[in-house]
Design a protein around this motif. Sequence first.
Motif, mmCIF file in Angstrom:
data_model
loop_
_atom_site.group_PDB
_atom_site.id
_atom_site.type_symbol
_atom_site.label_atom_id
_atom_site.label_comp_id
_atom_site.label_asym_id
_atom_site.label_seq_id
_atom_site.Cartn_x
_atom_site.Cartn_y
_atom_site.Cartn_z
ATOM 1 N N TRP A 23 42.869 35.807 39.124
ATOM 2 C CA TRP A 23 41.686 35.527 38.314
ATOM 3 C C TRP A 23 40.390 35.691 39.093
ATOM 4 O O TRP A 23 39.324 35.439 38.573
ATOM 5 C CB TRP A 23 41.784 34.114 37.719
ATOM 6 N N ARG A 25 37.319 37.661 40.579
ATOM 7 C CA ARG A 25 36.599 38.884 40.228
ATOM 8 C C ARG A 25 35.960 39.446 41.492
ATOM 9 O O ARG A 25 34.862 39.078 41.860
ATOM 10 C CB ARG A 25 35.546 38.601 39.177
ATOM 11 N N ASN A 30 41.125 43.009 41.528
ATOM 12 C CA ASN A 30 40.482 43.196 40.243
ATOM 13 C C ASN A 30 41.529 43.511 39.186
ATOM 14 O O ASN A 30 41.938 44.644 39.023
ATOM 15 C CB ASN A 30 39.447 44.318 40.318
ATOM 16 N N TYR A 31 41.992 42.480 38.499
ATOM 17 C CA TYR A 31 42.928 42.621 37.397
ATOM 18 C C TYR A 31 42.321 41.935 36.184
ATOM 19 O O TYR A 31 42.604 40.773 35.906
ATOM 20 C CB TYR A 31 44.291 42.013 37.746
ATOM 21 N N PRO A 32 41.472 42.641 35.425
ATOM 22 C CA PRO A 32 40.786 41.999 34.296
ATOM 23 C C PRO A 32 41.731 41.560 33.186
ATOM 24 O O PRO A 32 41.362 40.726 32.362
ATOM 25 C CB PRO A 32 39.816 43.076 33.802
ATOM 26 N N THR A 35 42.131 37.679 33.088
ATOM 27 C CA THR A 35 41.020 36.903 32.532
ATOM 28 C C THR A 35 40.869 37.131 31.037
ATOM 29 O O THR A 35 40.385 36.257 30.329
ATOM 30 C CB THR A 35 39.701 37.244 33.243
ATOM 31 N N GLN A 36 41.284 38.294 30.544
ATOM 32 C CA GLN A 36 41.192 38.575 29.117
ATOM 33 C C GLN A 36 42.242 37.817 28.314
ATOM 34 O O GLN A 36 42.001 37.433 27.185
ATOM 35 C CB GLN A 36 41.347 40.075 28.864
#
Length: 140
Positions: A23, A25, A30-32, A35-36
């Motif tokens: 989680w 940023r 960077n694994y969005p 968080t989505q």
Amino acid sequence: MAKFLGLYFFMGVFNLPSIWHYWVRSHIYNYPLFTQVMSGRHFRAILRHFHTFNSLAIPQDNEDQLIRVRTVMEYLFQWFQNTYLPKEHLSLDKGSLQWKGRLSFRVYNPMKPSKCSIKLYILAEHKDHPEAGSKEDQGS
């Protein structure tokens, strides 16, 4: 629950130093997707209280070593069977999963880099099998 399990399985594909890093940023981690789907605080709360079996309900004469995860295993097995049907060209292989915890069925091999592991049997499907013909052969 499906979102939680999906993220948990996804963590097995992209291994980061800790759960918190999924989680973060930053340009390194960077694994969005994480968080989505769910906040890190919510994920850790579910993980902290997630149980698949009531430990008080284990019978005295139990012989099943995987009784605590049996319900989840059966659910996933049924889901995988309904979701994916393998084709003709299959390969069966042995593999091992490094394990540092306590299990009565772990395997000890002093010659391997990871001395203790769990033996796995892997069924793989070959998508571009030579008997199926190449893409170039299909066009001519």
